[in-house]
Design an enzyme around this catalytic site. Sequence first.
Site, short mmCIF file in Angstrom:
data_model
loop_
_atom_site.label_atom_id
_atom_site.label_comp_id
_atom_site.label_asym_id
_atom_site.label_seq_id
_atom_site.Cartn_x
_atom_site.Cartn_y
_atom_site.Cartn_z
N LYS A 202 0.88 -1.17 0.00
CA LYS A 202 0.00 0.00 0.00
C LYS A 202 0.92 1.23 0.00
O LYS A 202 0.85 2.11 0.87
CB LYS A 202 -0.92 -0.05 1.23
CG LYS A 202 -1.99 1.01 1.29
CD LYS A 202 -3.11 0.83 0.28
CE LYS A 202 -4.07 2.00 0.31
NZ LYS A 202 -5.00 2.03 -0.84
N ASP A 234 -5.48 -3.03 -2.38
CA ASP A 234 -6.91 -2.94 -2.72
C ASP A 234 -7.16 -3.44 -4.13
O ASP A 234 -8.09 -4.20 -4.41
CB ASP A 234 -7.44 -1.51 -2.52
CG ASP A 234 -6.54 -0.43 -3.10
OD1 ASP A 234 -5.43 -0.76 -3.59
OD2 ASP A 234 -6.95 0.74 -3.10
N ASP A 262 -6.63 -15.69 2.59
CA ASP A 262 -7.99 -16.21 2.76
C ASP A 262 -8.81 -15.99 1.49
O ASP A 262 -9.64 -16.81 1.12
CB ASP A 262 -8.69 -15.53 3.95
CG ASP A 262 -8.52 -16.30 5.26
OD1 ASP A 262 -7.52 -17.04 5.37
OD2 ASP A 262 -9.37 -16.18 6.15
MN MN Z 1 -5.61 -15.77 8.54
#
Ligand code: MN
Length: 369
Positions: A202, A234, A262
């Site tokens: 970022k 993002d 994830d």
């Molecule tokens: Mn995690």
Amino acid sequence: MARILSENPQGVMVMPKIAVLPGDGIGPEVMREALKVLEVVEKKTSVMFEKVFGHIGGEAIDLFGDPLPEETKKICLESDAILLGSVGGPKWDDLPPQKRPEIGGLLALRKMLNLYANIRPIKVYKSLVKISPLKDRIVEKGIDLVTVRELSGDAYYGQPRGLDEEKGFDTMVYDRKTVERIAKVAFELARNRRRRVTSVDKANVLYSSMLWRNVVKEVAKGYPDVELEHMYVDNAAMQLILRPYHFDVILTTNIFGDILSDETAALPGSLGLLPSASLGDKNLYEPAGGSAPDIAGKNIANPVAQILSLAMMLEISFNMVEVARKIEKAVELAIEEGYRTRDIAESEEKAISTSKMGDAICKKLEEIW
Ligand code: MN
Ligand code: IPM
């Protein structure tokens, strides 16, 4: 086959020793299946592993009042590799931060073992294209990527940090050495893959990311054969959905890696498929999906992530490369033949239990050996 048993200086054969930490939630259930698979490996290769069980996380708090008891530390330090289930659950969420399973258990263990590189590979199995939340036309282009998450720094460990009634704060910090070390892991890995590193940061806002980007660029000079691109986090979150097939190696910070891995885990359609390896003074292998307290104890969790974590352990820590490939193949074949736990089944009626899934994978492994 690689030679597994090592000789100590006296020439005596030593049995490889693994610390087994099932932990909380679905950890014990999926670990049981991974150990069944390891039994097949032992039978087929005649390499016996010494398994030393230890407690960690919430269950260790319940037993000893400590998420990382001394005994567990000792077991880990004396082993050649660590196989972990998962830690945490709502039962322990109200404890003071340092006593919680996540911070006092897993993060403390990562720190103790100096685990700095977290490798999380994902592949979308052909037979599971249908359960991916993405459109077929995207998935069919092939998704095969690995997240290299920096694991020792960032807001997870940065000081100062604190919490009182009025204020909570963390420090997001990176130093040159830490970035260099993880960048090298990513570039080396890319050399054995499709030779593209996407560094995610970022850097349009955060100082720690500005340093990150500069250092990654410098490290890249040593790898002219690997293509490097930079992406803001993002945008990366969006691109992973729009064109996941673009990515090969994603190199990123601790916190962004936590989140993005994830997200990548969701691409195949279930968190229950994603293994991980954490490299440091000693290597630790664990599913990336967490303890899934909502389905714990029901014998319905998917053991694949734990079984693939075992495969990563055999490959990386014990150089059993062919064995690892066989386990991966057995998993793929079992899924292809329709053996599926609830998270990846077409319907609830067709789903099988955690233990049946483990059995199916063991059977496949025996068949293809
Ligand atoms: Mn995690
Ligand atoms: C993970 C987990 C951990 C993390 C938690 C349990 C501390 O989410 O391994 O991704 O945030 O690193």
